[in-house]
Structure formats: structure tokens, C-alpha cells
Design a protein around this motif. Structure first.
Motif, PDB file in Angstrom:
ATOM      1  N   SER A 177     -31.730 -43.925  14.067  1.00 16.76           N
ATOM      2  CA  SER A 177     -30.423 -44.470  14.445  1.00 16.76           C
ATOM      3  C   SER A 177     -29.842 -45.321  13.326  1.00 16.76           C
ATOM      4  N   VAL A 178     -30.704 -45.897  12.500  1.00 18.03           N
ATOM      5  CA  VAL A 178     -30.247 -46.677  11.350  1.00 18.03           C
ATOM      6  C   VAL A 178     -29.834 -45.742  10.215  1.00 18.03           C
ATOM      7  N   LEU A 179     -30.621 -44.696   9.989  1.00 20.14           N
ATOM      8  CA  LEU A 179     -30.358 -43.781   8.877  1.00 20.14           C
ATOM      9  C   LEU A 179     -29.175 -42.871   9.164  1.00 20.14           C
ATOM     10  N   PHE A 180     -29.125 -42.297  10.373  1.00 20.46           N
ATOM     11  CA  PHE A 180     -28.063 -41.360  10.746  1.00 20.46           C
ATOM     12  C   PHE A 180     -27.600 -41.673  12.172  1.00 20.46           C
ATOM     13  N   PRO A 181     -26.729 -42.667  12.344  1.00 18.01           N
ATOM     14  CA  PRO A 181     -26.303 -43.047  13.702  1.00 18.01           C
ATOM     15  C   PRO A 181     -25.693 -41.888  14.484  1.00 18.01           C
TER      16      PRO A 181
ATOM     17  N   HIS B 211     -29.409 -42.357  -4.493  1.00 17.78           N
ATOM     18  CA  HIS B 211     -28.672 -41.342  -5.244  1.00 17.78           C
ATOM     19  C   HIS B 211     -27.665 -40.586  -4.372  1.00 17.78           C
ATOM     20  N   LEU B 212     -27.937 -40.515  -3.061  1.00 20.08           N
ATOM     21  CA  LEU B 212     -27.189 -39.607  -2.196  1.00 20.08           C
ATOM     22  C   LEU B 212     -26.479 -40.330  -1.059  1.00 20.08           C
ATOM     23  N   LYS B 213     -25.237 -39.961  -0.836  1.00 19.75           N
ATOM     24  CA  LYS B 213     -24.512 -40.383   0.350  1.00 19.75           C
ATOM     25  C   LYS B 213     -24.555 -39.227   1.322  1.00 19.75           C
ATOM     26  N   MET B 214     -25.144 -39.438   2.503  1.00 19.49           N
ATOM     27  CA  MET B 214     -25.409 -38.342   3.424  1.00 19.49           C
ATOM     28  C   MET B 214     -24.783 -38.600   4.784  1.00 19.49           C
ATOM     29  N   ARG B 215     -24.433 -37.508   5.484  1.00 20.89           N
ATOM     30  CA  ARG B 215     -23.909 -37.646   6.838  1.00 20.89           C
ATOM     31  C   ARG B 215     -24.283 -36.423   7.668  1.00 20.89           C
ATOM     32  N   PHE B 216     -24.363 -36.636   8.973  1.00 18.43           N
ATOM     33  CA  PHE B 216     -24.639 -35.564   9.923  1.00 18.43           C
ATOM     34  C   PHE B 216     -23.322 -34.968  10.384  1.00 18.43           C
ATOM     35  N   MET B 217     -23.241 -33.629  10.428  1.00 18.48           N
ATOM     36  CA  MET B 217     -22.048 -32.926  10.898  1.00 18.48           C
ATOM     37  C   MET B 217     -22.383 -32.273  12.236  1.00 18.48           C
ATOM     38  N   PRO B 218     -22.007 -32.890  13.364  1.00 14.08           N
ATOM     39  CA  PRO B 218     -22.418 -32.377  14.674  1.00 14.08           C
ATOM     40  C   PRO B 218     -22.005 -30.936  14.934  1.00 14.08           C
ATOM     41  N   SER B 219     -20.793 -30.541  14.513  1.00 15.14           N
ATOM     42  CA  SER B 219     -20.312 -29.201  14.833  1.00 15.14           C
ATOM     43  C   SER B 219     -21.007 -28.118  14.027  1.00 15.14           C
ATOM     44  N   LEU B 220     -21.758 -28.499  13.001  1.00 13.70           N
ATOM     45  CA  LEU B 220     -22.586 -27.552  12.255  1.00 13.70           C
ATOM     46  C   LEU B 220     -24.068 -27.778  12.521  1.00 13.70           C
ATOM     47  N   GLU B 221     -24.392 -28.854  13.237  1.00 12.98           N
ATOM     48  CA  GLU B 221     -25.780 -29.253  13.478  1.00 12.98           C
ATOM     49  C   GLU B 221     -26.545 -29.330  12.154  1.00 12.98           C
TER      50      GLU B 221
ATOM     51  N   LEU C 119     -36.155 -37.296   5.077  1.00 11.83           N
ATOM     52  CA  LEU C 119     -36.938 -37.522   3.866  1.00 11.83           C
ATOM     53  C   LEU C 119     -36.024 -37.804   2.675  1.00 11.83           C
ATOM     54  N   ALA C 120     -34.965 -37.025   2.538  1.00  8.50           N
ATOM     55  CA  ALA C 120     -34.037 -37.229   1.418  1.00  8.50           C
ATOM     56  C   ALA C 120     -33.353 -38.586   1.520  1.00  8.50           C
ATOM     57  N   ARG C 121     -32.978 -38.966   2.734  1.00  7.90           N
ATOM     58  CA  ARG C 121     -32.319 -40.268   2.918  1.00  7.90           C
ATOM     59  C   ARG C 121     -33.267 -41.409   2.603  1.00  7.90           C
ATOM     60  N   GLU C 122     -34.517 -41.283   3.007  1.00  6.94           N
ATOM     61  CA  GLU C 122     -35.502 -42.336   2.780  1.00  6.94           C
ATOM     62  C   GLU C 122     -35.913 -42.423   1.309  1.00  6.94           C
ATOM     63  N   ALA C 123     -36.115 -41.254   0.681  1.00  9.44           N
ATOM     64  CA  ALA C 123     -36.683 -41.232  -0.666  1.00  9.44           C
ATOM     65  C   ALA C 123     -35.638 -41.196  -1.774  1.00  9.44           C
TER      66      ALA C 123
END
Length: 233
Positions: free
Chosen positions: A19-23, A216-226, A208-212
Motif C-alpha cells: 500500500s506504501v509502494l503502490f497505493p 531510478h524509476l518512477k512507477m505506477r499501476f494501471m488498473p485498466s491494463l492490470e 522488486l523493481a520499486r524496492e531495488a
């Protein structure tokens, strides 16, 4: 050394960390995401038909899965609009055709398509339309398992040298024993500024990518693509 995170596990602590990494990922139920995905897939199928691209979807191998038009349209549009000069994908297939089509219409760029299965790689190459062949280099890259990040993870053994502008992760097939891959972490410091990409349906790989490689990376979850998208900071 990468500290093993509870976020990879189905525990209360794991859900809290996620929930902290990808709310958005944590708050979106699977049922809602699947419903959004069905709507987006239907829209994408119609748009591919309108663009005259639906004929690019080919299934000539009995082991091939049904293709997701939402993913294919997303990859095509990102390649066409983003105009990456050097693109790489982990796991060949229909994605290869649609990324290459985007590069073709952009008039620039090249895709390196990696796969650990030589037969499947050859199948993808055989089904690639002739006008796209100059835009793709096929690389047989045998798989290996590493525990450098505290958990068993798939890793492609052969990755071409150089910097990258676009990365798509859709391989290899995950197993009960190896549930994620670490290639994006490996490539994080080989991405050009502004480089972008997608992790297809693999939440542990994204964690893993978000943690490690989160610096370097700005990441987000796209619900409509899962799925998850990312951009080099």
C-alpha cells in the motif's frame, strides 16, 4: 544487498508495504481491475480495427495464448508516440509485431526481442510481417535463476549492451517456485533519461523493481491494463 521485502508475500505486513509502494494497486480489487480491463480491451479491439491493424494479430502456434488487444494497442501507441531509438522486450510474441509497427510508423528506432525459448522465438520471427523485419533483432537468451535480490528470480542470460529508451517485460513464464523476474532491476542504470516501459501483469516483478531500483524509476499501476508502467527519473 537487497533486503527481502514482506511486500512480495500475501501477509498483512506484505499488504501494508504494498500500500506504501503502490497505493492504487492495493486499493483496486481484482474484480474492479478485470472489469476495467474488459472495457478497455473492447475499446482497443475496435480501435485496432479502425486503424487497420487488427490483421497483425496472428495465432499460428497451438501454445500461443489469446492476445490482449488492450496491451497491443498500448504498446503500439507508446512506441509510435514515444519514438524510442533502442527498445528491448523480454518475451517475444504479438507484442513484437505491435512495438515494431509503432517504430515503423514513427520512422525510426529498433527493437531487440529476447526469449529463452528458441522455438518460440523462431515462431515470432516467422510471423513478423516482412515490412517490420528491418526493425527487429531476435535474440535467443537462455534463462537462469538468481537469488541476488533475496528471492529466486528469473533472469535472461544474454542482454545486448548499450543504453535503452523502452523496455517491455512479458517473460518468462512464471512458476510456483520462481514468481518474478529481475531484468528491469538489472537494466535500471542502463536506461536513458526519460526512458519508459511496461511490466505486463507481474506485480511481484514490479514490487522488486520499486524496492531495488526506485531511485531510478518512477512507477505506477494501471488498473485498466492490470499492469505497471514506469519511466526513468
Amino acid at each position: 544487498e537487497f533486503p527481502r521485502s514482506d511486500a512480495l508475500n500475501h501477509t498483512f505486513a506484505g499488504k501494508l508495504r504494498r500500500s506504501v509502494l503502490f497505493p492504487t494497486f492495493t486499493m483496486t480489487s481484482r474484480g474492479i481491475a478485470q472489469s476495467l480491463h474488459r472495457v478497455r480491451a473492447a475499446f482497443a479491439a475496435r480501435k485496432l480495427e479502425q486503424l487497420g491493424l487488427s490483421g497483425l494479430i496472428r495465432r499460428v502456434d497451438n501454445d500461443a495464448l489469446e492476445q490482449d488487444p488492450a496491451d497491443l494497442l498500448f504498446l503500439y501507441e507508446r512506441a509510435k508516440r514515444g519514438r524510442p531509438r533502442r527498445a528491448i522486450e523480454f518475451g517475444s510474441g504479438q507484442s513484437t509485431t505491435f512495438i515494431a509497427q509503432g517504430l515503423y510508423e514513427a520512422g525510426d528506432g529498433h527493437l531487440w526481442s529476447l526469449d529463452g525459448n528458441a522455438r518460440w522465438l523462431a515462431n515470432t520471427e516467422a510471423t513478423l510481417p516482412e515490412h517490420l523485419l528491418p526493425y527487429v533483432t531476435f535474440v535467443h537468451s537462455p534463462l537462469q535463476v538468481t537469488e541476488r535480490f533475496g528471492v529466486p528470480a528469473w533472469e535472461y542470460s544474454t542482454i545486448p549492451s548499450g543504453m535503452w529508451d523502452f523496455v517491455f517485460l512479458d517473460g518468462p513464464t512464471l512458476t510456483d517456485d520462481v514468481k518474478l523476474s529481475c531484468d528491469l532491476v538489472t537494466l535500471a542504470d542502463r536506461l536513458n533519461p526519460g526512458a519508459f516501459g511496461m511490466i505486463d501483469h507481474r506485480w511481484r516483478t514490479a514490487i522488486l523493481a520499486r524496492e531495488a531500483a526506485g531511485d531510478h524509476l518512477k512507477m505506477r499501476f494501471m488498473p485498466s491494463l492490470e499492469s505497471f508502467s514506469f519511466r526513468r527519473r
